[in-house]
Design a protein around this motif. Structure first.
Motif, PDB file in Angstrom:
ATOM      1  N   CYS A 161      65.376  38.844  21.562  1.00  0.00           N
ATOM      2  CA  CYS A 161      64.859  40.120  21.040  1.00  0.00           C
ATOM      3  C   CYS A 161      64.090  39.879  19.746  1.00  0.00           C
ATOM      4  N   THR A 162      63.573  40.949  19.164  1.00  0.00           N
ATOM      5  CA  THR A 162      62.804  40.808  17.907  1.00  0.00           C
ATOM      6  C   THR A 162      63.714  40.557  16.696  1.00  0.00           C
ATOM      7  N   SER A 163      65.017  40.627  16.882  1.00  0.00           N
ATOM      8  CA  SER A 163      65.987  40.261  15.832  1.00  0.00           C
ATOM      9  C   SER A 163      65.815  41.035  14.523  1.00  0.00           C
ATOM     10  N   VAL A 164      65.445  42.294  14.631  1.00  0.00           N
ATOM     11  CA  VAL A 164      65.263  43.106  13.418  1.00  0.00           C
ATOM     12  C   VAL A 164      66.567  43.151  12.602  1.00  0.00           C
ATOM     13  N   GLY A 165      67.696  43.164  13.302  1.00  0.00           N
ATOM     14  CA  GLY A 165      68.996  43.209  12.618  1.00  0.00           C
ATOM     15  C   GLY A 165      69.226  42.002  11.729  1.00  0.00           C
ATOM     16  N   THR A 220      68.814  43.907  17.494  1.00  0.00           N
ATOM     17  CA  THR A 220      67.666  44.645  16.975  1.00  0.00           C
ATOM     18  C   THR A 220      67.929  46.142  17.058  1.00  0.00           C
ATOM     19  N   VAL A 221      67.159  46.917  16.291  1.00  0.00           N
ATOM     20  CA  VAL A 221      67.347  48.379  16.322  1.00  0.00           C
ATOM     21  C   VAL A 221      66.313  49.063  17.204  1.00  0.00           C
ATOM     22  N   ASP A 222      65.340  48.311  17.727  1.00  0.00           N
ATOM     23  CA  ASP A 222      64.232  48.966  18.428  1.00  0.00           C
ATOM     24  C   ASP A 222      64.679  49.590  19.752  1.00  0.00           C
ATOM     25  N   PRO A 223      64.492  50.913  19.926  1.00  0.00           N
ATOM     26  CA  PRO A 223      64.923  51.554  21.173  1.00  0.00           C
ATOM     27  C   PRO A 223      64.243  50.979  22.412  1.00  0.00           C
ATOM     28  N   PHE A 224      63.019  50.438  22.265  1.00  0.00           N
ATOM     29  CA  PHE A 224      62.338  49.856  23.427  1.00  0.00           C
ATOM     30  C   PHE A 224      63.078  48.628  23.956  1.00  0.00           C
ATOM     31  N   GLU A 225      63.870  47.989  23.093  1.00  0.00           N
ATOM     32  CA  GLU A 225      64.623  46.795  23.505  1.00  0.00           C
ATOM     33  C   GLU A 225      66.094  47.121  23.784  1.00  0.00           C
ATOM     34  N   ASN A 226      66.455  48.362  23.557  1.00  0.00           N
ATOM     35  CA  ASN A 226      67.865  48.746  23.697  1.00  0.00           C
ATOM     36  C   ASN A 226      68.040  49.854  24.725  1.00  0.00           C
ATOM     37  N   GLU A 227      68.019  51.107  24.257  1.00  0.00           N
ATOM     38  CA  GLU A 227      68.247  52.233  25.175  1.00  0.00           C
ATOM     39  C   GLU A 227      67.269  52.183  26.343  1.00  0.00           C
ATOM     40  N   GLU A 228      66.018  51.795  26.073  1.00  0.00           N
ATOM     41  CA  GLU A 228      65.004  51.781  27.147  1.00  0.00           C
ATOM     42  C   GLU A 228      65.361  50.778  28.250  1.00  0.00           C
ATOM     43  N   VAL A 229      65.885  49.630  27.872  1.00  0.00           N
ATOM     44  CA  VAL A 229      66.237  48.588  28.847  1.00  0.00           C
ATOM     45  C   VAL A 229      67.428  49.055  29.699  1.00  0.00           C
ATOM     46  N   VAL A 230      68.388  49.687  29.047  1.00  0.00           N
ATOM     47  CA  VAL A 230      69.562  50.193  29.764  1.00  0.00           C
ATOM     48  C   VAL A 230      69.150  51.350  30.677  1.00  0.00           C
ATOM     49  N   ASP A 231      68.307  52.232  30.168  1.00  0.00           N
ATOM     50  CA  ASP A 231      67.822  53.374  30.950  1.00  0.00           C
ATOM     51  C   ASP A 231      67.058  52.877  32.197  1.00  0.00           C
TER      52      ASP A 231
END
Ligand SMILES: C[S@@+](CC[C@H](N)C(=O)[O-])C[C@H]1O[C@@H](n2cnc3c(N)ncnc32)[C@H](O)[C@@H]1O
Length: 305
Positions: free
Chosen positions: A184-188, A235-246
């Protein structure tokens, strides 16, 4: 702090201000991280290791991982327990995915993006070295570090592979449990190194989101009915999180399970930058750095009916 991020990377600042514009978020995105370790019970009894460490350090239990402690040192290179593989320096939020996966001795488990092996060694610890743990990573140099960590931390039940994670999609309904701790983009990780803010580009978010969707589909195919897949990123980016799960929920019969742990969290995102997600993603765990004074993290617990 907000000023600092604005100067370093305005696009980064603007995108994540839309996500969380609180003062605490931006302050904690730059605050030094608390150091933490995980006690490795594959090498010696828990009480023995803790007693040794307490003679020289202050330990504060991490509420969501019974083997985890915050510790008042950064000097791991001179810590003999580290050299011997008795403790694994690991960020407190990064210990969550294996806890959620809940591995058991005797299971067949895939760690699809495993290097350098922090979570692999934690999974093996919960498996008590019984059963089979396939530890995979695509990058050769990282696989070498993974192997050396498995060795040092006394993991005896792992098979190491070097493949693109999508390869495992061919083993249909095979694994009892799968961890996809995705690239991931590793924003965290900006609390560890400011380069994750400096080098951040929106193109990389799109690129990772695409890769993550391919990986999660392959992981789901390889999961047995009744099995558990844990998806995580730092990361915090929704495109890499909620979007992937959705995306997985739309494409398959996957079900989400609520994660219950003794920690604070931020409500998952249902709409971001023009993209909308199913209400179901509310069951995911979204951690912003100010929630528990850790790195930002995202974890989803997925069940195959
Ligand atoms: C977040 S890191 C994993 C950290 C690891 N789980 C741990 O706890 O130590 C993501 C890993 O994914 C690997 N990776 C990137 N693309 C991949 C792919 N297509 N298939 C498998 N692994 C990949 C990277 O080399 C990197 O080691």
């Amino acid at each position: 702090m907000e000023e600092l991020f604005r100067e370093v990377n305005l696009k980064f600042y603007k995108r994540y201000s839309k996500l969380d514009d609180s003062k605490e978020f931006w302050e904690l995105m730059k605050a030094p991280l608390r150091q933490s370790i995980r006690i490795n019970t594959l090498k010696a009894p828990f009480d023995y290791i803790v007693k040794r460490l307490k003679e020289r350090y202050e330990l504060e239990p991490i509420p969501w991982v019974k083997e985890g402690f915050f510790i008042n040192t950064r000097e791991f290179s001179t810590m003999i327990e580290h050299a011997l593989g008795l403790v694994f320096p690991q960020e407190a939020s990064s210990m969550i995915p294996p806890v959620v996966l809940d591995p058991k001795p005797g299971e067949l488990i895939l760690d699809m993006a495993a290097a350098p092996g922090a979570k692999t060694t934690q999974i093996a610890q919960y498996m008590e070295n019984e059963g089979c743990l396939v530890a995979n990573d695509m990058k050769k140099w990282r696989v070498n570090i993974l192997r050396s960590n498995l060795n040092r931390f006394g993991v005896l039940n792992a098979l190491v592979t070097q493949k693109d994670g999508t390869y495992f999609g061919r083993f249909k309904e095979t694994f009892d449990k799968i961890l996809l701790d995705a690239p991931c983009t590793s924003v965290g990780m900006v609390r560890k190194s400011f380069k994750f803010a400096k080098d951040w580009k929106i193109d990389r978010v799109y690129m990772y989101s695409k890769i993550q969707k391919k990986l999660i589909l392959a992981a789901y195919k390889a999961l047995k009915p009744g099995g558990t897949l844990v998806y995580s990123t730092c990361t915090v980016d929704p495109f890499e999180n909620e979007e992937v799960v959705d995306f997985l929920l739309m494409k398959t019969d996957a079900k989400l399970e609520k994660i219950k742990l003794p920690l604070k969290s931020t409500p998952p995102i249902l709409e971001f930058d023009g993209h909308k997600y199913s209400e179901e993603v509310k069951k995911c765990l979204r951690l912003h750095p100010q929630d528990n004074n850790t790195e930002a993290f995202f974890v989803a617990k997925i069940r195959k009916p």
